[in-house]
Design a protein around this motif. Structure first.
Motif, short mmCIF file in Angstrom:
data_model
loop_
_atom_site.label_atom_id
_atom_site.label_comp_id
_atom_site.label_asym_id
_atom_site.label_seq_id
_atom_site.Cartn_x
_atom_site.Cartn_y
_atom_site.Cartn_z
N GLY A 291 0.83 -1.20 0.00
CA GLY A 291 0.00 0.00 0.00
C GLY A 291 0.86 1.25 0.00
O GLY A 291 1.87 1.32 -0.70
N VAL A 292 0.46 2.24 0.80
CA VAL A 292 1.22 3.48 0.88
C VAL A 292 1.55 3.76 2.34
O VAL A 292 0.87 3.30 3.26
CB VAL A 292 0.45 4.67 0.27
CG1 VAL A 292 0.23 4.46 -1.21
CG2 VAL A 292 -0.88 4.89 0.98
N ALA A 293 2.61 4.52 2.53
CA ALA A 293 3.01 4.99 3.85
C ALA A 293 3.19 6.50 3.77
O ALA A 293 3.50 7.04 2.71
CB ALA A 293 4.30 4.32 4.31
N ALA A 294 2.95 7.18 4.87
CA ALA A 294 3.08 8.63 4.90
C ALA A 294 3.32 9.08 6.33
O ALA A 294 3.03 8.36 7.29
CB ALA A 294 1.82 9.30 4.34
N TRP A 295 3.87 10.29 6.43
CA TRP A 295 4.02 10.92 7.75
C TRP A 295 2.73 11.69 8.05
O TRP A 295 2.24 12.45 7.21
CB TRP A 295 5.19 11.88 7.77
CG TRP A 295 6.54 11.23 7.76
CD1 TRP A 295 7.43 11.20 6.74
CD2 TRP A 295 7.15 10.52 8.84
NE1 TRP A 295 8.56 10.51 7.09
CE2 TRP A 295 8.42 10.07 8.39
CE3 TRP A 295 6.76 10.21 10.13
CZ2 TRP A 295 9.28 9.35 9.18
CZ3 TRP A 295 7.63 9.49 10.94
CH2 TRP A 295 8.87 9.07 10.46
N VAL A 296 2.21 11.51 9.25
CA VAL A 296 1.14 12.35 9.75
C VAL A 296 1.80 13.43 10.59
O VAL A 296 2.48 13.13 11.59
CB VAL A 296 0.14 11.54 10.60
CG1 VAL A 296 -0.97 12.45 11.10
CG2 VAL A 296 -0.42 10.38 9.80
N VAL A 297 1.65 14.68 10.20
CA VAL A 297 2.38 15.78 10.82
C VAL A 297 1.38 16.78 11.40
O VAL A 297 0.36 17.10 10.77
CB VAL A 297 3.30 16.48 9.78
CG1 VAL A 297 4.10 17.58 10.45
CG2 VAL A 297 4.22 15.46 9.13
#
Length: 744
Positions: A291-297
């Motif tokens: 899938g996808v990964a991302a930073w939650v900021v």
């Protein structure tokens, strides 16, 4: 009004239809040969007609080859991209075809024979013509060989730059159909702030005190573009909006990421959402999950990333709790988001073998794999800090028994003695078989706890007598794992053995770690009244040890405060099955075997002190039978009364030494000497001795890295000690940092 125009650029295109290109290539190669084979058999009128017809493609090929067909013309002509890519082979093919047609029309079959076979009459004029004709046909085939062998899209010549839409056209349309007196939203003007060949953007200004009412659908109708290409967001003040309009479709991946950002902004980060005041950064494919990964900021005006409830974040992102993961980090303003189409944990992995459970030098054992691909580990003991307690919780069918088997098999593999208490009587027969002592049923389980308590008291007296500062495990005085399965059977308020069992478990929880005694509690519910009502049990095991939480019931989260590592994690939200069409599929079905891939058994969270919880799946171990060695089951040889273990198990702990029962066991005096930490030289000799050739025919070498890992001694100390022992001929030096014991 201000405008900012970017330099128009356009990436190179690609052949629109690879299959059409391949068909056209076959036609170019076959045309000269087919024409040479068929034309001699046509009558004169038909041959003349065909020759006249072939003049048209010849003219197109010639114009294309010399550049008379512009890029703009080729861009609008069907198949123009193929013509642009095939300029030379198309021209040569038409010349060879026209030559065959003219020869057949003027000279008939003899002329074609000369054209096709004239090369055999070399040197001659007809031979030269034949060679040239065959060379042209071969050139076409050679030039198009890659097209015939590859069906993937092939880059085409760069198209002419797409001109930006004129600023005047954007503003005129806006005024005429939106902001003008007869427009859809009079008085809501556009200030253009940026404009290029792929997009334009600006600010919509409404009259003071009125909100902007322009919608993406309105802009879509005015500029004849899909509504999805229009993005309207909050502006600098309440009577304004930012607008961004695409003039072409975004790449697939960019569209996916933009859709995720938009969904996050509208559903997750909105006021009242599950993670308000946050945004996503660095969205990237995640190879571990597919899938996808991302930073939650956190936004500038937000101090920390809030911890969302799994059910809410899954609902906001239109997925399930099994396919989304929010993992906090040491930075309170950042967290890791993983969004999956299919969880990598769905395919359970069997235990690779008993050796996979060998602990590292710090006592960590891998129980399975986390959703990020990292190993899911639990610390069973620490050679310097002592034993580590473990708590396993999960409802029936969650895989609790399988995890307990893994942990107990880990104890066996790592030379830890096991005392097993199973008040239910049939919870885990394999653990019972690998234990040094096992007590089943409520009375038998209480007896096993009494034996553990007696060993604890002996080690306390021994430690005081020998002034032992730190526990050091040996074969005679090993770590001991005291395993209480189905703990509520003894520790709940309805248990007739509650007072004695709670006292023993509390003593083990408080004092066992520094004396090499690990306490393992396993049960369905972890609220305080199922743990003997004793806060010392909760504090020492729940907060100070390793915690494995599998799928629990719906009220589990509120029964006991989870450690900080479980912020935003609710094991009760793990469904029983990976997929289900309706609610009935989530109900536990006892007829489905535990190794059925559709079930989520073994899925949960594992965490130790100062670690973060991550969703994981334990290795599948249906039965530990055959994986442990019955001849290597350790017992605490340092305990002098081990031979009286059955009498000890029958003696209530509060009756020891009181004279209440004349036949009760009376503990012996603490004897023995202090356990001395083996030297580096002794550890090296032990490790190399275990690897010695049993036949004594060759030297078995180990590298310095292997010796370091197996002894737990620092690399520098191992290097110096091995070098000194080699000089003293105690060891034999091999090549490239290898050492072994000399042959005797």
């Amino acid at each position: 009004m201000s405008t900012q125009q970017t330099s128009p650029t356009a990436p190179a295109g690609a052949i629109g239809s690879p299959s059409a290109e391949k068909t056209f290539a076959i036609a170019q190669i076959a045309a000269p040969l087919v024409c040479a084979g068929m034309m001699p058999f046509l009558d004169a009128q038909a041959a003349t007609t065909v020759s006249t017809f072939l003049a048209a493609p010849a003219m197109v090929a010639g114009a294309n080859a010399v550049g008379l067909l512009s890029e703009r013309t080729l861009a609008v002509v069907p198949g123009g991209d193929i013509l642009a890519a095939h300029r030379r082979p198309f021209l040569v093919s038409t010349i060879a075809t026209a030559t065959a047609a003219a020869t057949a029309t003027l000279h008939g079959l003899p002329g074609i024979d000369a054209l096709v076979a004239g090369w055999m009459t070399m040197p001659s004029l007809s031979g030269l013509v034949s060679v040239a004709w065959w060379g042209a046909a071969g050139f076409v085939g050679f030039s198009l060989r890659k097209v015939l062998g590859n069906t993937r899209p092939r880059p085409a010549p760069a198209a002419a730059p797409t001109p930006a839409v004129p600023v005047s056209d954007i503003l005129v349309r806006w005024h005429a159909y939106i902001s003008g007196e007869r427009g859809a939203h009079p008085g809501q003007h556009l200030i253009l702030t940026g404009q290029g060949p792929e997009a334009w953007e600006g600010i919509i200004e409404a009259p003071p005190g009125r909100p902007v009412a322009v919608t993406a659908e309105t802009v879509s109708g005015v500029y004849r573009i899909p509504a999805g290409w229009v993005d309207i967001t909050d502006g600098p003040h309440t009577s304004s909006k930012h607008i961004h309009v695409r003039l072409a479709a975004a790449p697939v991946q960019e569209r996916q990421y933009s859709a995720l950002e938009e969904l996050w902004r509208k559903r997750v980060a909105r006021p009242g959402g599950c993670m308000p005041g946050t945004h996503l950064e660095s969205i990237t494919p995640d190879p571990a999950t597919g899938g996808v990964a991302a930073w939650v900021v956190a936004d500038e005006d937000t101090d920390t990333v809030p911890a969302p409830e799994p059910h809410r974040i899954a609902g906001a992102l239109r997925t399930t709790t099994l396919l989304v993961s929010i993992e906090p980090t040491q930075n309170p303003r950042r967290a890791k988001l993983r969004l999956m189409d299919r969880s990598p944990l769905e395919d359970g992995k069997p235990l690779p073998g008993a050796l996979a459970l060998l602990a590292n030098p710090n006592g960590f054992v891998q129980l399975g794999t986390g959703v990020s691909g990292r190993p899911a580990r639990v610390q069973l003991y620490d050679k310097k800090g002592g034993a580590r307690h473990v708590l396993i919780a999960g409802v029936t069918g969650s895989g609790k028994g399988g995890v307990l088997q893994l942990i107990c098999l880990s104890y066996h593999v790592n030379k830890v003695a096991i005392i097993y208490a199973d008040p239910k009587g049939s919870s885990n027969p394999d653990v019972e078989d690998m234990a040094a002592y096992a007590g089943t049923g409520r009375d038998g389980a209480t007896g096993a706890l009494r034996l553990a308590y007696a060993i604890l008291q002996h080690r306390i007296r021994q430690s005081q007598s020998l002034r032992m500062k730190n526990f050091q495990a040996t074969d005679d005085m090993p770590f001991i794992a005291v395993v209480l399965d189905e703990m509520a059977q003894l520790l709940s308020d309805k248990s007739p053995h509650l007072a004695e069992a709670a006292m023993i478990v509390a003593a083990l929880a408080e004092q066992g770690r520094s004396l090499g005694m690990c306490l393992v509690l396993c049960g369905q519910i972890i609220n305080l009244d199922k743990m003997g009502g004793d806060t010392s049990i909760r504090d020492n095991v729940f907060y100070g040890g390793a915690l494995v939480l599998l799928r629990s019931d719906g009220a589990q989260k509120h029964r006991l405060d989870l450690p900080d590592a479980f912020d935003a994690i609710d094991p009760s939200k793990i469904p029983a099955f990976w997929r289900g069409g309706d609610d009935d599929t989530l109900i536990y079905d006892p007829n489905i075997p535990e190794d059925d891939p559709s079930r989520t058994f073994g899925v949960g969270y594992v965490v130790g002190p100062d670690e973060r919880a991550e969703m994981m799946r334990a290795w599948i171990l249906e039965s530990a039978a055959g994986l442990f060695d019955p001849d290597r089951i350790l017992h605490p040889a340092d305990f002098p009364d081990w031979g009286e273990r059955d009498l000890i198990a029958a003696t209530p702990a509060d009756a020891v030494g009181t004279g209440q029962n004349s036949t009760a066991w009376v503990p012996g005096q603490a004897t023995g000497t202090a356990v001395k930490e083996p030297t580096a030289e002794e550890k090296i000799l032990t490790v190399l001795g275990e690897c010695r050739d049993p036949l004594g025919e060759e030297v078995m070498y180990l590298h310095l890295d292997q010796i370091t890992a197996m002894t737990g001694v620092t690399r520098k100390t191992i290097e110096n000690t091995c070098s000194r022992m080699a000089k003293a001929q105690t060891l034999v030096r091999g090549t490239a940092g290898e050492y072994g014991l000399p042959l005797t």
